[in-house]
Design an enzyme around this catalytic site. Structure first.
Site, PDB file in Angstrom:
ATOM      1  N   LYS A  99      -3.117   1.578  -1.279  1.00  0.00           N
ATOM      2  CA  LYS A  99      -2.895   2.523  -0.174  1.00  0.00           C
ATOM      3  C   LYS A  99      -3.646   3.824  -0.381  1.00  0.00           C
ATOM      4  O   LYS A  99      -3.931   4.529   0.581  1.00  0.00           O
ATOM      5  CB  LYS A  99      -1.411   2.785   0.113  1.00  0.00           C
ATOM      6  CG  LYS A  99      -0.508   2.943  -1.040  1.00  0.00           C
ATOM      7  CD  LYS A  99       0.920   3.189  -0.583  1.00  0.00           C
ATOM      8  CE  LYS A  99       1.913   2.430  -1.423  1.00  0.00           C
ATOM      9  NZ  LYS A  99       1.809   2.622  -2.876  1.00  0.00           N
ATOM     10  N   LYS A 126      -8.451  -4.266  -6.332  1.00  0.00           N
ATOM     11  CA  LYS A 126      -7.222  -4.561  -5.601  1.00  0.00           C
ATOM     12  C   LYS A 126      -7.067  -3.666  -4.373  1.00  0.00           C
ATOM     13  O   LYS A 126      -7.523  -2.523  -4.381  1.00  0.00           O
ATOM     14  CB  LYS A 126      -6.043  -4.463  -6.585  1.00  0.00           C
ATOM     15  CG  LYS A 126      -4.935  -3.502  -6.285  1.00  0.00           C
ATOM     16  CD  LYS A 126      -3.892  -3.495  -7.378  1.00  0.00           C
ATOM     17  CE  LYS A 126      -3.231  -2.125  -7.442  1.00  0.00           C
ATOM     18  NZ  LYS A 126      -2.068  -1.964  -6.612  1.00  0.00           N
ATOM     19  N   LYS A 158      -6.505   3.781 -13.834  1.00  0.00           N
ATOM     20  CA  LYS A 158      -6.337   4.961 -12.973  1.00  0.00           C
ATOM     21  C   LYS A 158      -7.005   6.188 -13.566  1.00  0.00           C
ATOM     22  O   LYS A 158      -7.548   7.015 -12.850  1.00  0.00           O
ATOM     23  CB  LYS A 158      -4.841   5.231 -12.714  1.00  0.00           C
ATOM     24  CG  LYS A 158      -4.220   4.189 -11.790  1.00  0.00           C
ATOM     25  CD  LYS A 158      -2.978   4.684 -11.086  1.00  0.00           C
ATOM     26  CE  LYS A 158      -2.574   3.675 -10.017  1.00  0.00           C
ATOM     27  NZ  LYS A 158      -1.354   3.974  -9.311  1.00  0.00           N
TER      28      LYS A 158
HETATM   29  N1  AQP Z   1      -3.154  -5.378  -3.693  1.00  0.00           N
HETATM   30  C1  AQP Z   1      -1.922  -5.797  -3.984  1.00  0.00           C
HETATM   31  N2  AQP Z   1      -1.614  -7.114  -3.943  1.00  0.00           N
HETATM   32  C2  AQP Z   1      -0.347  -7.532  -4.229  1.00  0.00           C
HETATM   33  N3  AQP Z   1       0.678  -6.696  -4.559  1.00  0.00           N
HETATM   34  C3  AQP Z   1       0.403  -5.382  -4.602  1.00  0.00           C
HETATM   35  N4  AQP Z   1       1.161  -4.298  -4.884  1.00  0.00           N
HETATM   36  C4  AQP Z   1       0.398  -3.186  -4.780  1.00  0.00           C
HETATM   37  N5  AQP Z   1      -0.856  -3.500  -4.422  1.00  0.00           N
HETATM   38  C5  AQP Z   1      -0.893  -4.856  -4.317  1.00  0.00           C
HETATM   39  C6  AQP Z   1       2.576  -4.357  -5.220  1.00  0.00           C
HETATM   40  O1  AQP Z   1       3.262  -3.474  -4.331  1.00  0.00           O
HETATM   41  C7  AQP Z   1       4.392  -2.925  -5.011  1.00  0.00           C
HETATM   42  C8  AQP Z   1       4.458  -1.432  -4.782  1.00  0.00           C
HETATM   43  O2  AQP Z   1       3.324  -0.837  -5.354  1.00  0.00           O
HETATM   44  P1  AQP Z   1       3.298   0.711  -5.670  1.00  0.00           P
HETATM   45  O3  AQP Z   1       3.171   1.463  -4.426  1.00  0.00           O
HETATM   46  O4  AQP Z   1       4.486   1.077  -6.477  1.00  0.00           O
HETATM   47  O5  AQP Z   1       2.084   0.930  -6.636  1.00  0.00           O
HETATM   48  P2  AQP Z   1       0.655   0.325  -6.693  1.00  0.00           P
HETATM   49  O6  AQP Z   1       0.686  -1.050  -7.294  1.00  0.00           O
HETATM   50  O7  AQP Z   1      -0.192   1.329  -7.413  1.00  0.00           O
HETATM   51  O8  AQP Z   1       0.238   0.185  -5.156  1.00  0.00           O
HETATM   52  P3  AQP Z   1      -1.000   0.851  -4.435  1.00  0.00           P
HETATM   53  O9  AQP Z   1      -0.938   0.467  -3.011  1.00  0.00           O
HETATM   54  O10 AQP Z   1      -2.246   0.517  -5.196  1.00  0.00           O
HETATM   55  O11 AQP Z   1      -0.650   2.377  -4.532  1.00  0.00           O
HETATM   56  P4  AQP Z   1      -1.551   3.570  -5.045  1.00  0.00           P
HETATM   57  O12 AQP Z   1      -2.806   3.490  -4.239  1.00  0.00           O
HETATM   58  O13 AQP Z   1      -0.764   4.797  -4.782  1.00  0.00           O
HETATM   59  O14 AQP Z   1      -1.798   3.348  -6.505  1.00  0.00           O
HETATM   60  C9  AQP Z   1       4.272  -3.315  -6.476  1.00  0.00           C
HETATM   61  O15 AQP Z   1       5.167  -4.383  -6.743  1.00  0.00           O
HETATM   62  C10 AQP Z   1       2.853  -3.785  -6.606  1.00  0.00           C
HETATM   63  O16 AQP Z   1       2.731  -4.786  -7.589  1.00  0.00           O
END
Ligand code: AQP
Length: 331
Positions: A197, A194, A111
């Site tokens: 959002k 990956k 990040k």
């Molecule tokens: N691409 C993915 N495939 C499978 N699992 C995923 N998770 C996130 N992206 C994927 C799982 O979703 C849960 C919640 O995630 P989060 O919102 O706490 O944080 P993150 O992993 O950083 O998700 P994002 O969507 O990528 O958010 P941003 O863009 O804000 O950083 C977790 O259990 C994660 O493993």
């Protein structure tokens, strides 16, 4: 009965990876476990969030979670900042975790990238807060996607050091519940990245509120290669975009990648993308419709979170108060 804790950041509308890697498993785990689900707004602000958007996204995520089948009568759903025990325990854990441990966290490196000096200190100590989220409830199992595996290992290192330093078996060891398939859904624009959002391109992800036309368009535009689908899984080697689309199909249908290739091997991406769109719409449309309905009731969504926070606090307060006493804080 196990106590489960899991969280999601209200940094946008949940995407398909959040759903397949986490939310759908949360729904299944509700049957045999005591579940605590949290919208981790304190984690969200480790990178800049517009205050009004953060409030809006917190309510929107609540709606998506309810629409996906989170049962707030039997389980707990709340936003992290409403239970102050998380922040108190996180501070203690900032003092338990070693800098060397945090330096090894790959999510921070991903990040922060090369511009490390300009990121918040919060982003750096994010894993300590995550450990606090879980151990505030002495939860023993955490359903997460594959990207969180390392953070859970750190949680156990913190729990063990706390137990060692303060001479008790106070915190339990935590088990990561990582789904065998769907734990890492990739971007529709780049099969090596990956799905997220907060990716600047909305075309890179399916959002859980997308309607049928939007899903069809995003899948039509999804990056692929010129070869038809292989008949055997080995044929997906070095074809990250093809593998990702097949994985999405298989995970939604709860079958194996080989099952999908038995059915669609030899097809070009035109027909396969049509079949994938149908499956996606079938799963997402009911959730999107219910989310739209719930979003018209912001008062209900707020009350749901408020009630969840009250019930979470009843569990959290005595555990964190005892941890503070063990550390030596005068009460
Ligand atoms: N691409 C993915 N495939 C499978 N699992 C995923 N998770 C996130 N992206 C994927 C799982 O979703 C849960 C919640 O995630 P989060 O919102 O706490 O944080 P993150 O992993 O950083 O998700 P994002 O969507 O990528 O958010 P941003 O863009 O804000 O950083 C977790 O259990 C994660 O493993």
């Amino acid at each position: 009965m196990r106590r489960i804790f899991s969280g999601i950041q209200p940094t946008g509308i949940p995407q398909l990876g959040n759903y397949l890697g986490a939310i759908r498993n949360w729904v299944g785990l509700q049957r045999d476990n005591e579940c605590i689900f949290c919208l981790v707004d304190m984690h969200a602000i480790t990178v800049w969030q517009e205050p009004a958007a953060l409030r809006e996204q917190t309510l929107a995520q609540t709606a998506v979670l309810l629409a996906s089948g989170i049962d707030v009568q039997r389980h707990i759903l709340f936003n992290q900042s409403a239970v102050t025990a998380h922040a108190r325990l996180a501070w203690i854990f900032n003092c338990v975790a070693r800098l060397g441990w945090l330096n090894r966290m790959t999510q921070f490196k991903d990040k922060a990238g090369k511009d490390r000096e300009n990121h918040s200190a919060g982003l750096y100590v994010y894993p300590d807060l995550m450990a606090a989220d879980i151990l505030t409830y002495k939860a023993t199992a955490v359903p997460v996607g594959d990207d969180q595996r390392q953070h859970l290992e750190l949680t156990n290192d913190i729990a063990q050091k706390f137990n060692h330093d303060y001479g008790l078996d106070f915190f339990p060891i935590v088990e990561a519940l990582i789904p065998p398939q769907g734990a890492r859904i990739m971007s529709l624009r780049d099969g090596t990245k990956k799905m997220s959002k907060s990716d600047p391109s909305a075309q890179s992800r399916i959002e859980m509120t997308d309607d049928a036309d939007t899903i069809a368009l995003k899948i039509r535009r999804a990056k692929t290669d010129p070869e038809p689908l292989p008949g055997e899984e080995a044929g997906l080697e070095n074809r990250p975009e093809a593998r990702n689309l097949v994985t999405i199909y298989a995970t939604l249908q709860q079958c194996s990648i080989q099952d999908v290739l038995n059915q669609h091997g030899g097809e070009g991406f035109g027909p396969f993308k049509k079949a994938l769109t149908d499956v996606l719409v079938q799963h997402i449309a009911p959730i999107a419709d219910e989310t739209t309905r719930l979003l018209k009731e912001p008062g209900f969504l707020r009350d749901t979170l408020r009630d969840g926070a009250r019930r979470a606090n009843v569990i959290a307060e005595p555990i964190v108060a005892e941890a503070e006493s063990l550390v030596g804080f005068l009460k």
